[in-house]
Write an enzyme that holds these catalytic residues in place. Structure first.
Site, PDB file in Angstrom:
ATOM      1  N   HIS A  32       1.066  -1.305  -0.126  1.00 11.52           N
ATOM      2  CA  HIS A  32       0.153   0.064  -0.062  1.00 11.52           C
ATOM      3  C   HIS A  32       0.823   1.333   0.048  1.00 11.52           C
ATOM      4  CE1 HIS A  32       0.926  -0.622   4.290  1.00 11.52           C
ATOM      5  NE2 HIS A  32       0.400   0.549   4.570  1.00 11.52           N
TER       6      HIS A  32
ATOM      7  N   HIS B 124       1.359   3.788   2.190  1.00 14.51           N
ATOM      8  CA  HIS B 124       1.736   4.808   3.110  1.00 14.51           C
ATOM      9  C   HIS B 124       3.178   4.906   3.063  1.00 14.51           C
ATOM     10  CE1 HIS B 124      -2.108   3.797   5.782  1.00 14.51           C
ATOM     11  NE2 HIS B 124      -2.183   4.836   4.888  1.00 14.51           N
TER      12      HIS B 124
ATOM     13  N   ASP C 190       5.829   4.765   5.045  1.00 15.07           N
ATOM     14  CA  ASP C 190       6.839   3.720   5.588  1.00 15.07           C
ATOM     15  C   ASP C 190       6.971   2.415   4.598  1.00 15.07           C
ATOM     16  OD1 ASP C 190       4.002   3.614   6.365  1.00 15.07           O
ATOM     17  OD2 ASP C 190       4.815   1.978   7.877  1.00 15.07           O
ATOM     18  N   HIS C 191       5.958   2.407   3.506  1.00 14.51           N
ATOM     19  CA  HIS C 191       6.211   1.162   2.648  1.00 14.51           C
ATOM     20  C   HIS C 191       6.777   1.444   1.231  1.00 14.51           C
ATOM     21  CE1 HIS C 191       3.835  -1.510   5.439  1.00 14.51           C
ATOM     22  NE2 HIS C 191       3.961  -0.496   5.962  1.00 14.51           N
TER      23      HIS C 191
ATOM     24  N   HIS D 299      -6.867  -2.622   5.668  1.00 15.18           N
ATOM     25  CA  HIS D 299      -6.127  -1.450   6.204  1.00 15.18           C
ATOM     26  C   HIS D 299      -6.742  -0.113   5.741  1.00 15.18           C
ATOM     27  CE1 HIS D 299      -2.534   0.253   7.894  1.00 15.18           C
ATOM     28  NE2 HIS D 299      -1.840   0.738   6.924  1.00 15.18           N
TER      29      HIS D 299
ATOM     30  N   ASP E 232       0.534  -4.110   6.088  1.00 12.78           N
ATOM     31  CA  ASP E 232      -0.312  -3.530   7.265  1.00 12.78           C
ATOM     32  C   ASP E 232      -1.674  -4.135   7.110  1.00 12.78           C
ATOM     33  OD1 ASP E 232       2.147  -2.228   7.857  1.00 12.78           O
ATOM     34  OD2 ASP E 232       1.277  -0.137   7.460  1.00 12.78           O
TER      35      ASP E 232
ATOM     36  N   HIS F  67       6.512  -4.855  11.497  1.00 16.43           N
ATOM     37  CA  HIS F  67       6.102  -3.746  11.500  1.00 16.43           C
ATOM     38  C   HIS F  67       5.857  -3.344  13.089  1.00 16.43           C
ATOM     39  CE1 HIS F  67       3.141  -0.282  10.354  1.00 16.43           C
ATOM     40  NE2 HIS F  67       3.697  -0.410   9.191  1.00 16.43           N
TER      41      HIS F  67
HETATM   42 ZN    ZN Z   1       3.243   0.667   7.734  1.00 16.52          ZN
HETATM   43 ZN    ZN Z   2      -0.069   1.497   6.454  1.00 11.46          ZN
END
Ligand code: ZN
Ligand code: ZN
Length: 309
Positions: free
Chosen positions: A61, A63, A65-66, A139, A210, A268
């Site tokens: 996805h 976000h 942090d990915h 998520h 996530d 995570h």
């Molecule tokens: Zn994340």
């Molecule tokens: Zn996320």
């Protein structure tokens, strides 16, 4: 055929000095796959010596942090004169955003970057001996998880039995192993099932990204050899896990148990637990009898065949 997982980044949304944002590197028979690429992923690849010959990047996805590691990684690949195309797979509806992330800089990669959208139940990538399936996750973003599922392998060839039946050592052995009957000099026909055992299962790795605990994770593959699951929180923040569309270690372990997984890797981990992950492990072990791991960045895991252990 070695199948190796390197945990490049195991942090939650906010990195810590010990943990980088999400990144899972998988190497199989000379092919390299990357699942998510949080900020700093390329440096983790250098630190842990994985190399940069990734052919497919699977994004769970969008976000930060990915995916924030993608522009830097592409720039370095370009500096290294990469010519091979890179395929990026991402959830349905995110292609435009991902494209702008790839093209945000003045120095665009000179090698082809192919972005394709994947949805629940798709095969994102079909390789010679395995496929990467997509499954639905829960998520607060357009999101998917991925499962690398190897094909069944041929059954074991019983050499002794073949010799007993009078099959001469040589090409007739491989013919039988390939599933074809062979005729001996005296006219006897030997069938493959006389000397070849049942097909043996391949290996399976499931990576959720996530998510709250979901049934789709259980259904995407039978008895995964490794389940890499969101375990952002421990029991003390169970409510927060539900609210923010994440899982607790216990929630991840309950999914691992229901999926019949052999090993569970808790991923995570929220920065709130920096250096204090004993509860995660303990609570996961209460809910799951298999092996529970809480990998550190740089940890490597070699996945054995199910019939090897
Ligand atoms: Zn994340
Ligand atoms: Zn996320």
């Amino acid at each position: 055929m070695p199948l190796r997982v390197t945990f490049l980044g195991t942090a939650g949304a906010v990195p810590t000095t010990e943990r980088n944002p999400s990144g899972i590197f998988v190497s199989r028979a000379g092919e390299q796959l990357l699942f998510d690429a949080g900020e700093g992923t390329q440096r983790q690849m250098m630190r842990f010596g994985t190399g940069f010959s990734v052919s497919h990047l699977f994004v769970t996805h969008l976000h930060g942090d990915h995916v924030l590691g993608i522009p830097g990684l592409l720039q370095t690949m370009d500096f290294n004169d990469r010519e091979e195309p890179l395929a990026i797979h991402a959830p349905r509806g995110t292609r435009r955003q991902l494209k702008s992330l790839v093209n945000a800089l003045d120095n665009r990669p000179s090698f082809p970057v192919r972005i394709s959208e994947v949805g629940d139940g798709d095969v994102a990538y079909r390789a010679d001996e395995y496929e990467v399936r997509t499954f639905e996750t829960d998520h607060d973003a357009r999101s998917v998880g991925y499962a690398l599922v190897e094909d069944e392998r041929k059954g074991r060839f019983d050499r002794e039995r073949a010799e007993e039946l009078g099959v001469p050592v040589g090409p007739k052995f491989s013919k039988l192993h390939e599933g074809e009957p062979v005729e001996l000099e005296d006219g006897t026909v030997v069938e493959p099932d006389q000397v070849v055992g049942d097909p043996r299962p391949g290996r399976t790795i499931v990576y959720t990204g996530d998510t709250r605990p979901t049934v789709a994770t259980i259904e995407v593959a039978d008895d995964p050899d490794l389940l890499i699951h969101d375990a952002t929180f421990a029991d003390d923040r169970a409510e927060r896990a539900t609210k923010t569309a994440h899982s607790t270690a216990r929630g991840a372990a309950e999914i691992a148990a229901r999926a019949g997984a052999k090993r569970l890797a808790l991923m995570h981990i929220s920065s709130r637990y920096a250096g204090h992950t004993a509860d995660h492990l303990e609570q996961a072990r209460e809910a799951f009898d298999g092996e529970v791991l809480l990998p550190a960045d740089g940890d490597e895991l070699e996945i054995p065949y199910p019939d090897d252990d």
